[in-house]
Scaffold this active site. Structure first.
Site, short mmCIF file in Angstrom:
data_model
loop_
_atom_site.label_atom_id
_atom_site.label_comp_id
_atom_site.label_asym_id
_atom_site.label_seq_id
_atom_site.Cartn_x
_atom_site.Cartn_y
_atom_site.Cartn_z
N GLY A 267 -62.90 60.53 14.93
CA GLY A 267 -61.93 59.43 14.90
C GLY A 267 -60.82 59.60 15.92
O GLY A 267 -60.51 58.69 16.69
N ASN A 271 -53.90 66.54 19.47
CA ASN A 271 -53.35 67.38 20.54
C ASN A 271 -51.83 67.21 20.64
O ASN A 271 -51.32 66.10 20.59
CB ASN A 271 -53.97 66.99 21.88
CG ASN A 271 -55.45 66.77 21.77
OD1 ASN A 271 -56.18 67.68 21.42
ND2 ASN A 271 -55.89 65.55 22.02
N HIS A 303 -52.51 59.76 10.30
CA HIS A 303 -53.14 61.07 10.11
C HIS A 303 -52.84 61.98 11.30
O HIS A 303 -52.38 63.12 11.12
CB HIS A 303 -54.65 60.87 9.94
CG HIS A 303 -55.42 62.14 9.76
ND1 HIS A 303 -55.77 62.63 8.52
CD2 HIS A 303 -55.90 63.03 10.66
CE1 HIS A 303 -56.44 63.76 8.68
NE2 HIS A 303 -56.54 64.03 9.97
N GLU A 304 -53.10 61.50 12.50
CA GLU A 304 -52.91 62.36 13.68
C GLU A 304 -51.43 62.67 13.88
O GLU A 304 -51.07 63.79 14.22
CB GLU A 304 -53.49 61.70 14.93
CG GLU A 304 -54.97 61.30 14.83
CD GLU A 304 -55.89 62.39 14.30
OE1 GLU A 304 -55.62 63.58 14.53
OE2 GLU A 304 -56.88 62.03 13.63
N GLU A 326 -56.49 69.90 7.34
CA GLU A 326 -57.16 68.61 7.14
C GLU A 326 -56.98 68.06 5.72
O GLU A 326 -56.69 66.88 5.54
CB GLU A 326 -58.64 68.70 7.51
CG GLU A 326 -58.89 69.01 8.99
CD GLU A 326 -58.25 68.00 9.95
OE1 GLU A 326 -57.80 66.92 9.50
OE2 GLU A 326 -58.19 68.30 11.16
N1 TRP Z 1 -58.67 67.30 13.99
C1 TRP Z 1 -59.33 66.03 14.09
C2 TRP Z 1 -58.81 65.22 12.93
O1 TRP Z 1 -57.82 64.60 13.02
C3 TRP Z 1 -60.82 66.15 14.00
C4 TRP Z 1 -61.60 66.14 15.27
C5 TRP Z 1 -61.45 65.32 16.31
C6 TRP Z 1 -62.73 66.94 15.58
N2 TRP Z 1 -62.41 65.56 17.23
C7 TRP Z 1 -63.19 66.55 16.83
C8 TRP Z 1 -63.39 67.94 14.92
C9 TRP Z 1 -64.31 67.12 17.42
C10 TRP Z 1 -64.51 68.54 15.51
C11 TRP Z 1 -64.94 68.13 16.75
O2 TRP Z 1 -59.28 65.25 11.86
ZN ZN Z 2 -57.24 65.72 10.84
#
Ligand code: TRP
Ligand code: ZN
Length: 885
Positions: A267, A271, A303-304, A326
């Site tokens: 989704g 970063n 969420h992000e 998470e």
């Molecule tokens: N940390 C991301 C989230 O908000 C998850 C995620 C994004 C992810 N791209 C990814 C996990 C690629 C594994 C691989 O939940």
């Molecule tokens: Zn997340």
């Protein structure tokens, strides 16, 4: 691709890193046919990891080494070791600087991990272990470093150059190239690194923090999407405010950026200061995105953003702790969405999703605890268990501690661990210390997999005025453990009198009656709670708000469920009573179908639905939820052996009966809603969402009548609405209808009108992929030839293949095995292109134990075929081998 078989990694083997990286200085030269990456790492021996100077082992994959220097001295081939996965050097001092230069190929990276191209732009995805495809590094979350990043590219093609943190310098070169340097003042693990270069436009806004300082907010998209960013921007500002108010968390940089990309495995990604999003989770406007899409954008933006504290400021020590960030962040975004829209509806949606999909995961070969004890490929553990069940676990802590205690615990957690990489145990410890409680037994939720069963029985004594509830918990075995110890299960409940009112609750031994809804903590395998002062036998309302992720059973009869549907003061349990009633009725029909008997729907279900439709006082979104029968996937999950045809027939037959019996009431509701919709411009608000959801579910029932008047109404809505929610609902109704000519015409007009909008075309693919009409597989195969389809784009794969295999049960599970063969072929193709997506698309085949012998053999055969198909990625290898074990 790998040459060795992937190894299992265990939590118990965790060791602190031998070395630390204080500073990371990266330089990227982006070119059309390659990229040069220079990394300068300022390193030192980790004082907490022993003595001496062990070899330094850096992670690195698919990198071409151009040069390597240790403390400015060029190393020659004998001075280091280079393998497929590692670069090993021997430091000569406790502090040193390592320089490496590598050539990489983002332009041919189809795995969408590391640095890659999405269309014309460069972008990155480093979580979990993608940074090692950019440069050699200690690619683990407990190594946190300060990053500066310089990037250069052709100015015309890539006018925008972004990375984490603040822009500190930029300039032009003579050859038409330009460069920019970014500095991130916060230490972070490599998985939070990001870089973007492209021809992007942005919308800009500001947010004033509680402390008074402004933050610049930017959302970057490709120029044609600039008109679809406002909803995401509004969502971002609401999220920032909410996190200040509810968790006391303020943003910490002067700039926050979101970039939308079309090719993305998940989704979105949090970063630091530079979130990268799947365009499906950013872009939304009335004409092109449904209400569900608007709500998803709001939730994912939140969420992000929330990860900035839960994930970035406080990060994970190792990937076994993934749910630390998470689970908690999902819990936070769910609270936000509940506050922005209807809290009860949000809870209903989340629970329906959890019960259907996470419970199935818990019952399958990939079952794992919220904190897994081992894995082969971490990408396979971004699961419903880690995310959704992890969120439930946080929610149970809050239920046990109360809102205030929970806030004290989260404040202590942030204060204690800011800037650290920590564990789930650290999170629970902060909750314990802030509240003076012992959560030792509770922590079994982190270490034990499987969905607990909670069987409840009652006993009433009129003579003594007592009412007792006995709880018996058990948990089925899962691959990693057969024996389960009792969980701490918070059960929120109330007792209803004959008028449907909650009675004040007084447990035996308590001086006086108290609240009418309360939380009992079930901690033993078997435990009885006795209420006193109960004059007449009450009806219990159990597990209100779904206070624990368990399968609760209580021997309700259908009249009692109808009573709860109408009277329970807990909105969630009103809905759940309706679901339980529907399940009972549907299971009876499934039995009739299997026995070759005529199907007969209990009229009480129709009566209950009729009552709902008559009741104008109920929230329309609630009525819509309550009119939705449990899905086929949920009925399959509830079955010992899932009978695909019987489930489909039972559900279809019931829907038809509802449509026939309640036609007038449905039409009245539909007409009233559609009239308002016609007269009111689209708004992405809870009130509008509610109206349209009722309107559209009513329409889907009405079409089952086959009346020409309904066809005309559908066409009217399709042609004259001002938004995608009504348009797509009308299209879906046509696609599932017998009106072939109208269906074909609408599908064609839709595709012609939206052919240049990939996200809308995804909807067009999904609606067709999900149609239960015969010939589903042929339709999907034909759609794969459509110019808008591409197997390399994850959204397209999910929209077409994912929707077919995951939602179109009657077609996917065709008894000739054609659906399984098709999916296996696709997984084999995707394995070589994009292992993460291949592995996810495999999920339906892993559920083979749920089906009868014939299907089991076919599904297993396809898993065997994938296993033997050649060089498998660790992603696919792990899922296939565990499924067959
Ligand atoms: N940390 C991301 C989230 O908000 C998850 C995620 C994004 C992810 N791209 C990814 C996990 C690629 C594994 C691989 O939940
Ligand atoms: Zn997340």
């Amino acid at each position: 691709m790998r040459t060795e078989q992937p190894k299992t990694i265990y939590l118990k083997d965790y060791k602190a890193p031998d070395y630390l990286i204080d500073e990371t200085h990266l330089t990227f030269e982006l070119h059309d046919d390659h990229t040069l990456v220079h990394a300068q790492l300022v390193m030192r021996r980790n004082p907490d990891a022993g003595t001496g100077l062990p070899p330094l082992v850096l992670d690195g994959q698919e990198l071409e080494l151009l040069s390597i220097k240790l403390d400015d001295a060029e190393l020659s081939t004998g001075d280091y070791q280079l393998t497929e996965a590692h670069l090993t050097v021997q430091p000569g001092a406790a502090s040193f600087v390592l320089d490496t230069s590598a050539r990489i190929h983002p332009e041919t990276n189809t795995a969408l991990e590391g640095l890659y191209k999405s269309g014309k732009m460069f972008c990155t995805q480093c979580e979990a272990e993608g940074f090692r495809k950019i440069t050699w590094y200690l690619d683990r979350p407990d190594v946190m470093s300060r990053f500066t990043t310089s990037l250069s590219a052709d100015k015309q093609q890539y006018p925008i150059l972004l990375s984490n943190g603040n822009p500190i310098a930029s300039g032009e070169d003579e050859d038409g190239r330009h460069w920019a340097t970014w500095e991130d003042p916060f230490k972070k693990p490599a998985y939070l690194f990001a870089l973007v270069a492209g021809d992007l436009w942005c919308i800009e806004d500001t947010f004033t923090r509680a402390s008074g300082k402004d933050v610049t907010l930017r959302i970057y998209v490709e120029p044609e999407n600039i008109d679809k960013c406002q909803h995401a921007m509004n969502s971002l500002k609401k999220s920032m405010k909410w996190d200040e108010e509810v968790y006391g968390r303020e943003y910490d940089l002067d700039i926050f950026m979101i970039v939308a990309v079309n090719d993305f495995n998940m989704g979105a990604m949090e970063n630091k200061g530079l979130n990268i999003f799947n365009s499906s989770c950013v872009l939304a406007k009335a004409e092109t995105a449904t209400d569900a899409a608007h709500q998803r954008v709001e939730a994912v933006v939140a969420h992000e953003y929330f990860h900035n504290w839960t994930g970035n400021r406080v990060t994970c020590r190792d990937w076994f702790q993934l749910s630390l960030k998470e689970g908690f962040t999902v819990y936070r975004d769910a609270g936000f969405s509940a506050d922005m829209n209807s809290a009860t509806v949000k809870r209903i949606e989340d629970v329906a999703y959890l019960r259907t999909h996470q419970f199935a995961e818990d019952g399958g070969p990939m079952a794992h605890p919220v904190r897994p004890a081992s894995f082969m490929e971490i990408s396979n553990f971004y699961t419903l268990t880690v995310y959704e069940k992890g969120s439930e676990v946080v929610g149970m802590i809050r239920t046990l501690l109360g809102a205030e205690g929970f806030r004290k615990g989260s404040d202590l957690f942030f204060e204690r661990h800011d800037g650290q990489a920590v564990t789930c145990d650290d999170f629970v410890k902060a909750m314990e210390d802030a509240n003076g409680v012992d959560l030792t037994q509770f922590k079994r939720w982190y270490s034990q997999a499987g969905t607990p069963r909670l069987a409840v029985t009652e006993a009433f004594s009129e003579a003594e005025g007592t009412y007792s509830l006995t709880f018996r918990q058990s948990c089925p075995p899962t691959p990693e453990s057969a024996e389960k110890l009792p969980f701490v299960i918070p059960v929120e409940l109330g007792l209803l009198n004959a008028e449907g009112q909650d009675i004040p609750l007084q447990l035996k031994g308590e001086a006086e009656p108290g609240a009418t809804s309360r939380v009992l903590s079930v901690t033993e395998a078997e435990q009885t709670f006795t209420f006193t002062g109960v004059k007449a036998k009450p009806l219990p309302s159990l597990l209100r708000g779904f206070s624990a992720p368990v399968k609760l059973s209580f021997p309700y009869n259908r009249d009692q469920l109808m009573f709860l549907m109408q009277h329970d003061s807990d909105g969630f349990n009103r809905w759940d009573a309706g679901q339980q009633l529907s399940v009972q009725v549907l299971q009876e029909l499934i039995g009739q179908h299997q026995a070759g008997q005529p199907l007969n729907v209990d009229t009480r279900l129709i009566t209950a639905f009729g009552t709902l439709l008559e009741d104008d006082s109920l929230d329309q979104a609630m009525v819509a939820e309550m009119l939705s029968l449990p899905g086929e996937a949920y009925l399959m999950e509830l079955s010992e052996v899932a009978d695909v045809e019987a489930i489909h027939a039972a559900r279809d037959f019931t829907r038809q009966r509802i449509a026939d019996e309640l036609f007038d009431a449905l039409l009245a509701r539909y007409t009233a809603s559609r009239e308002v919709s016609r007269a009111t411009p689209y708004e992405a608000s809870a009130e509008h969402f509610a109206r349209r959801s009722l309107q559209n579910i009513a329409l889907s029932y009405l079409m089952l009548s086959g009346h020409d008047a309904v066809l005309q109404a559908t066409l009217e809505q399709y042609e004259h609405c001002d938004n995608m929610t009504e348009r797509l609902a009308a299209l879906a109704v046509l696609v599932n209808s017998p009106f072939e000519a109208e269906r074909a015409k609408a599908l064609e007009a839709f595709a012609e009108h939206f052919k240049d909008n990939p996200l809308v075309m995804d909807q067009w693919f999904s609606v067709q992929a999900g149609s239960p009409l015969p010939g589903g597989l042929e339709r999907v195969k034909a759609l794969m030839q459509h110019p808008a389809f591409s197997v390399r784009n994850p959204n397209k794969v999910r929209a077409l293949i994912g929707a077919f295999a995951g939602q179109n049960h009657i077609n996917f599970h065709a008894l000739d095995g054609s659906g399984y063969r098709f999916l296996a072929d696709l997984v084999i193709e995707l394995n070589a292109l994009n292992p993460q997506i291949a592995s996810r698309q495999l999920t339906p085949l892993t559920r083979w134990r749920k089906f009868g012998e014939a299907r089991q053999a076919l599904m297993k055969g396809e898993l065997e075929r994938i296993k033997a198909s050649g060089s498998l990625s660790s992603d696919v290898f792990e899922v296939v081998s565990k499924s067959l074990a």
